[in-house]
Design a protein around this motif. Structure first.
Motif, PDB file in Angstrom:
ATOM      1  N   ARG A  71      45.428  51.667  42.720  1.00 52.84           N
ATOM      2  CA  ARG A  71      45.398  51.610  44.221  1.00 52.84           C
ATOM      3  C   ARG A  71      44.531  50.533  44.347  1.00 52.84           C
ATOM      4  O   ARG A  71      44.706  49.377  45.231  1.00 52.84           O
ATOM      5  N   LEU A  72      43.186  50.507  43.719  1.00 58.02           N
ATOM      6  CA  LEU A  72      42.440  49.126  43.920  1.00 58.02           C
ATOM      7  C   LEU A  72      42.996  48.200  42.823  1.00 58.02           C
ATOM      8  O   LEU A  72      43.136  48.293  41.873  1.00 58.02           O
ATOM      9  N   MET A  73      43.656  47.039  43.477  1.00 60.97           N
ATOM     10  CA  MET A  73      44.017  46.168  42.905  1.00 60.97           C
ATOM     11  C   MET A  73      43.638  44.619  43.101  1.00 60.97           C
ATOM     12  O   MET A  73      43.314  44.505  44.357  1.00 60.97           O
ATOM     13  N   SER A  74      43.430  43.873  42.145  1.00 57.81           N
ATOM     14  CA  SER A  74      43.278  42.581  42.265  1.00 57.81           C
ATOM     15  C   SER A  74      44.362  41.699  42.740  1.00 57.81           C
ATOM     16  O   SER A  74      45.452  41.951  42.376  1.00 57.81           O
ATOM     17  N   VAL A  75      44.076  40.722  43.064  1.00 64.21           N
ATOM     18  CA  VAL A  75      45.389  39.640  43.257  1.00 64.21           C
ATOM     19  C   VAL A  75      45.912  39.218  42.202  1.00 64.21           C
ATOM     20  O   VAL A  75      47.083  39.053  42.134  1.00 64.21           O
ATOM     21  N   SER A  76      45.360  39.302  41.146  1.00 57.56           N
ATOM     22  CA  SER A  76      45.751  38.757  39.843  1.00 57.56           C
ATOM     23  C   SER A  76      46.801  39.804  39.526  1.00 57.56           C
ATOM     24  O   SER A  76      48.102  39.636  38.891  1.00 57.56           O
ATOM     25  N   HIS A  77      46.452  41.286  39.649  1.00 57.17           N
ATOM     26  CA  HIS A  77      47.212  42.381  39.307  1.00 57.17           C
ATOM     27  C   HIS A  77      48.501  42.080  40.293  1.00 57.17           C
ATOM     28  O   HIS A  77      49.732  42.554  39.742  1.00 57.17           O
ATOM     29  N   ILE A  78      48.439  42.081  41.333  1.00 52.23           N
ATOM     30  CA  ILE A  78      49.348  41.926  42.535  1.00 52.23           C
ATOM     31  C   ILE A  78      50.357  40.872  41.855  1.00 52.23           C
ATOM     32  O   ILE A  78      51.736  41.085  41.896  1.00 52.23           O
ATOM     33  N   ARG A  79      49.745  39.557  41.761  1.00 47.77           N
ATOM     34  CA  ARG A  79      50.685  38.465  41.071  1.00 47.77           C
ATOM     35  C   ARG A  79      51.532  39.091  39.894  1.00 47.77           C
ATOM     36  O   ARG A  79      52.642  38.612  39.792  1.00 47.77           O
TER      37      ARG A  79
ATOM     38  N   ASP B  23      40.571  45.545  35.645  1.00 50.78           N
ATOM     39  CA  ASP B  23      41.282  44.833  36.489  1.00 50.78           C
ATOM     40  C   ASP B  23      40.264  43.967  37.352  1.00 50.78           C
ATOM     41  O   ASP B  23      40.346  42.639  37.529  1.00 50.78           O
ATOM     42  N   ARG B  26      38.854  41.122  35.226  1.00 47.76           N
ATOM     43  CA  ARG B  26      39.835  40.184  34.907  1.00 47.76           C
ATOM     44  C   ARG B  26      39.631  39.255  36.146  1.00 47.76           C
ATOM     45  O   ARG B  26      39.968  37.884  35.946  1.00 47.76           O
ATOM     46  N   GLU B  27      39.552  39.677  37.205  1.00 43.77           N
ATOM     47  CA  GLU B  27      39.574  38.932  38.689  1.00 43.77           C
ATOM     48  C   GLU B  27      38.262  38.104  38.617  1.00 43.77           C
ATOM     49  O   GLU B  27      38.244  36.698  39.169  1.00 43.77           O
ATOM     50  N   CYS B 119      48.034  37.189  48.666  1.00 47.25           N
ATOM     51  CA  CYS B 119      47.268  36.947  47.333  1.00 47.25           C
ATOM     52  C   CYS B 119      46.542  35.731  47.576  1.00 47.25           C
ATOM     53  O   CYS B 119      45.309  35.547  47.234  1.00 47.25           O
ATOM     54  N   GLY B 128      39.416  38.985  46.697  1.00 47.98           N
ATOM     55  CA  GLY B 128      40.632  39.120  45.506  1.00 47.98           C
ATOM     56  C   GLY B 128      40.891  40.430  45.311  1.00 47.98           C
ATOM     57  O   GLY B 128      41.378  40.772  44.323  1.00 47.98           O
ATOM     58  N   THR B 130      41.883  44.419  46.663  1.00 49.61           N
ATOM     59  CA  THR B 130      42.620  44.977  47.635  1.00 49.61           C
ATOM     60  C   THR B 130      42.864  46.535  47.396  1.00 49.61           C
ATOM     61  O   THR B 130      42.738  46.772  46.086  1.00 49.61           O
ATOM     62  N   ASN B 131      43.209  47.245  48.361  1.00 51.25           N
ATOM     63  CA  ASN B 131      43.960  48.674  47.961  1.00 51.25           C
ATOM     64  C   ASN B 131      45.350  48.299  48.615  1.00 51.25           C
ATOM     65  O   ASN B 131      45.766  47.892  49.632  1.00 51.25           O
TER      66      ASN B 131
END
Lengths: 382, 437
Positions: A71-79, B23, B26-27, B119, B128, B130-131
């Motif tokens: 749920r908590l996601m970084s933009v790297s993860h979304i990419r 995560d 990493r960001e 993004c 950088g 989100t939920n």
């Protein structure tokens, strides 16, 4: 870090302003197979945990691979999600209401490569990035709130206990051995942004100490009448308070024995904080459901009144959850939801089988609903 | 080398489930390296600081976010939530860390092109982080500073044709289940109605004028996958009025074991061969089914559409054809007066564009609630305080047995003066002529 303008001109905020356009239209984002077959679906099957097929009356099929997400996601993860969707799904992806990620393909031979790709991706500590599962008679992703990461009223963290709980429940995410599906949810305070009050198992952050009173600032930071009106049990009244320096200020007094720690006063008045490392912790509730299937939707019931916060892994909380899940898995009938099982065997038996202690805190004493939860029959079990 | 030591959080980097800690790290690393040369508009080390602050919360057992903060975009009262940390010197990167709620597309389907744009935007102008997604359904962009808010809004609307969602005392972003897009149980197009209501009520969504929050949630069938019945002030739950469709050949295939019951949901365990009597007929809550001579019969008049039989045999049974939705009202979580489930107000209404009939109900309810509701009183609490009959008066809906689980067991009926012949005024002297003091 030079300031870069998007084109917005603060001197003329209304110039070219676009407002109230709403979200993008959903149809723009449908995968072709969905667009073509919308409203024509005949049936679906779960081919294996995390993999669904939906069959249309046109003969088309859509195969969905469901992956868990934090749920908590970084933009790297979304990419990375986007890369996978570009590679396997023609650039389409969706999210479920329980924060899973769904990758859809239009033929069966695309499923295995997709699944393999998802499961091959690991984080540096060894965690899966995209575990496949969350379907059928198992446990899907835990919906949760912000917790200590971003909220100003939480009594516990959210992402932390959820990570700990999902690690413990992982086998039931990737398998379907339970009598029915089991929904676990977490809300980090009574506000219940996560609406855990109707979940099979609810992890609820809870305060146990009345608000502190920051007398020196209270009148400056708060509308005192609003703080008083906010209290559902009328425990707050206006008070004149003498400060150590001799000044007399307008403030409030709290009748502690009436406080049920809801935090509503704090929401209205920041000078009444109630968070506390010892006072705060977790309530476990069970037996809620939202579906109308077989029995009516039900509220979750409190079965453990307090577990201390134990960061980083909340072991007592996850252990109690595991106990409940195992007792339910062992004892309930096929199709029976956790709450239906508890009602059939009786709550006294539920506590036996889950090896949970029944304490006075579990007897309702809040307003009218309390009366309807006391036993008014001689039909009980020893 | 990480900026802050995070020994507690680091323990959440093992185990099978995806780790949010890894995560975010990493960001943080990606921002530190900045291989794409992004001109970050908020501190580059924001992710390190969010981890540092969270570690402190893990250590203290308390949140480190301050209460409140009024920020927003011009002309809107909702969509942005102000957030400030209470250790700004220690964690400068997250001293200001506001949230934006971005209105998700109905059904949460996306093209990757759009997600990548979000993004890029959030990389440059936000943390950088989100939920995907928040509990109400929005895309949540976590963490930016005040000067960026208008810039982000401008880019969202001008470049991406995309608006913010709701927060505060207003209509919250409506959300729906996957509906007819990929579900055979959906009795109406949840996405179409969700999108229509969202756009029709943009003013209510963005400019708080209500006593408190107000939620619409849309479920395509009584399985209630978005939990509308438990958490929406108005829930729209798909249903039908005619008969369940039966494919007797498919029923035989289930009985014969050729098709797995419940779409294969129980495949993880050996529950023995499928027994239609035990698993369907005897579990029917209204006992309106029978299985005789290899055929399934349903007395549809007695069916309450609980979905169990259809869920067990999706290839043999089908929702009816006279489809629409039920409207339930007043669900909410416990704050303040205890949890409430939605109460049935409209048993059946057609869900056809332009949805005028549905909007009429919505607007009558809003008129009543805005007139009578107290500050921070949810619709469900107002209904409890003033009574269901007041709700019926406000909505001009005729009372019917479907409105109650059972009729009242106390006879303390509040008759109104106009309901009693001759009214309430009487002459006590006339009365005394026949009754001594």
């Amino acid at each position: 870090m030079a300031f870069i303008s998007s084109g917005y001109d603060p001197k003329q905020p209304m110039k070219d302003r676009i407002t109230d356009i709403g979200p993008r239209h959903f149809e723009e984002f449908y995968p072709p197979v969905i667009k073509k077959n919308k409203g024509k679906w005949l049936y679906h099957e779960i081919l294996e945990p995390g993999v669904l097929v939906h069959v249309s009356e046109t003969g088309d099929k859509v195969f969905t691979v469901r992956a868990g997400g934090a749920r908590l996601m970084s933009v790297s993860h979304i990419r990375e999600i986007c890369d996978i969707a570009d590679k396997h799904c023609g650039g389409h992806v969706r999210f479920t209401t329980r924060n899973n990620i769904e990758f859809m393909v239009d033929s069966k031979d695309k499923v295995e490569p997709l699944k393999k790709d998802l499961l091959s991706r690991k984080q540096s500590g060894g965690c899966y990035k995209f575990p496949v599962g969350g379907t059928g008679a198992g446990i899907t992703n835990i919906v949760h709130t912000q917790g200590w990461l971003h909220c100003h009223t939480p009594a516990t963290d959210a992402s932390g206990p959820v990570k700990a709980a999902m690690d413990v429940l992982f086998e039931d995410f990737t398998s379907m051995r339970l009598p029915a599906h089991l929904r676990v949810s977490l809300a980090c305070c009574l506000n219940m942004c996560g609406a855990v009050h109707c979940s099979d198992i609810a992890i609820l952050g809870y305060h146990r100490k009345p608000p502190m009173l920051d007398h020196e600032y209270l009148d400056k930071m708060c509308e005192i009448p609003l703080a008083i009106a906010a209290c559902p049990t009328a425990a707050i009244k206006p008070a004149k308070v003498d400060l150590p320096d001799g000044r007399k200020v307008n403030s409030v007094a709290v009748n502690n024995s009436r406080c049920m720690f809801c935090g509503n006063c704090y929401t209205m008045c920041p000078a009444m904080p109630l968070q506390d490392d010892v006072g705060d912790g977790i309530v476990l509730m069970v037996g809620g459901k939202v579906s109308n299937r077989i029995s009516a939707p039900k509220f979750s019931k409190v079965v453990v009144a307090f577990i201390p916060n134990e960061p980083p892994r909340w072991p007592k909380t996850t252990e109690a959850i595991k106990q409940i899940v195992e007792a339910y898995a062992k004892d309930a009938r096929k199709y029976e939801r956790l709450g239906e099982w508890a009602e059939r065997i009786g709550w006294e038996r539920f506590f036996d089988k889950c090896e949970l202690e029944f304490t006075h805190h579990l007897i309702d004493d809040f307003r009218d609903p309390a009366y309807f939860t006391w036993r008014q029959t001689t039909n009980f079990k020893f | 080398m990480a900026k802050h030591k995070t020994p507690l959080l680091d323990q959440l980097e093992t185990g099978p489930w995806p780790s949010f800690v890894t995560d975010i790290k990493r960001e943080a690393e990606s921002r530190a390296k900045n291989e794409k040369g992004v001109e970050y508009q908020i501190p580059q080390d924001v992710c390190e600081d969010i981890l540092g602050l969270l570690e402190l919360s893990f250590k203290h057992g308390r949140t480190h976010w301050k209460h409140g903060g009024i920020v927003g975009v011009f002309g809107y009262g909702g969509g942005v939530i102000g957030r400030y940390c209470d250790q700004p010197e220690m964690f400068k990167g997250v001293a200001h860390f506001h949230t934006l709620r971005v209105n998700q597309p109905a059904g949460k389907f996306y093209k990757t092109e759009f997600l990548k744009q979000l993004c890029d935007l959030w990389d440059m102008r936000g943390s950088g982080i989100t939920n995907m997604h928040g509990s109400t359904g929005d895309i949540i962009l976590l963490g930016t500073t005040t000067p960026q808010l208008e810039e982000i809004f401008y880019e969202l609307t001008h470049k991406y044709n995309q608006d913010l969602g709701g927060s505060g005392s207003n209509l919250r972003t409506p959300s729906d289940c996957i509906g007819q897009a990929r579900c055979e149980y959906a009795c109406y197009d949840t996405q179409a109605l969700c999108h229509d209501l969202t756009n029709s009520y943009q003013d209510e969504l963005h400019r708080p004028a209500f006593p408190y929050k107000f939620k619409f949630k849309l479920d395509g069938c009584p399985n209630c996958c978005v939990a509308s019945i438990a958490r929406a002030d108005m829930s729209f739950i798909g249903t039908w009025r005619d008969d369940i469709g039966i494919d007797q050949e498919a029923v035989k295939a289930y009985v014969g074991g050729e098709i797995q019951p419940n779409a294969g949901a129980h495949a993880g365990r050996d529950w023995g061969p499928f027994d239609i009597k035990k698993e369907v007929i005897n579990l029917c809550p209204t006992e309106c089914m029978k299985y005789k001579d290899g055929k399934l019969f349903i007395n549809n008049k007695e069916c309450t559409r609980c979905m169990h039989c259809i869920n067990v045999m999706p290839r043999a049974l089908r929702i009816g054809n006279d489809r629409g939705l039920s409207i339930l009202v007043g669900a909410k979580a416990p704050i303040l007066d205890g949890a409430q489930m939605g109460s049935l107000l409209v048993p059946f209404i057609k869900a056809e564009e332009p949805y005028d009939e549905i909007k009429e109900v919505i607007e009558k309810i809003w008129d009543w609630w805005m007139e009578e509701g107290k500050n921070r009183e949810r619709l469900g609490e107002l209904i409890k305080r003033q009574g269901f009959q007041k709700l019926l008066e406000a909505t001009e809906i005729k009372p019917m047995p479907q409105h109650v689980q059972e009729p009242r067991s106390n006879p303390y009926i509040f008759w109104k003066e106009e309901e009693v012949e001759g009214g309430f005024k009487r002459d006590v002297n006339e009365f005394r002529k026949h009754h001594q003091r």
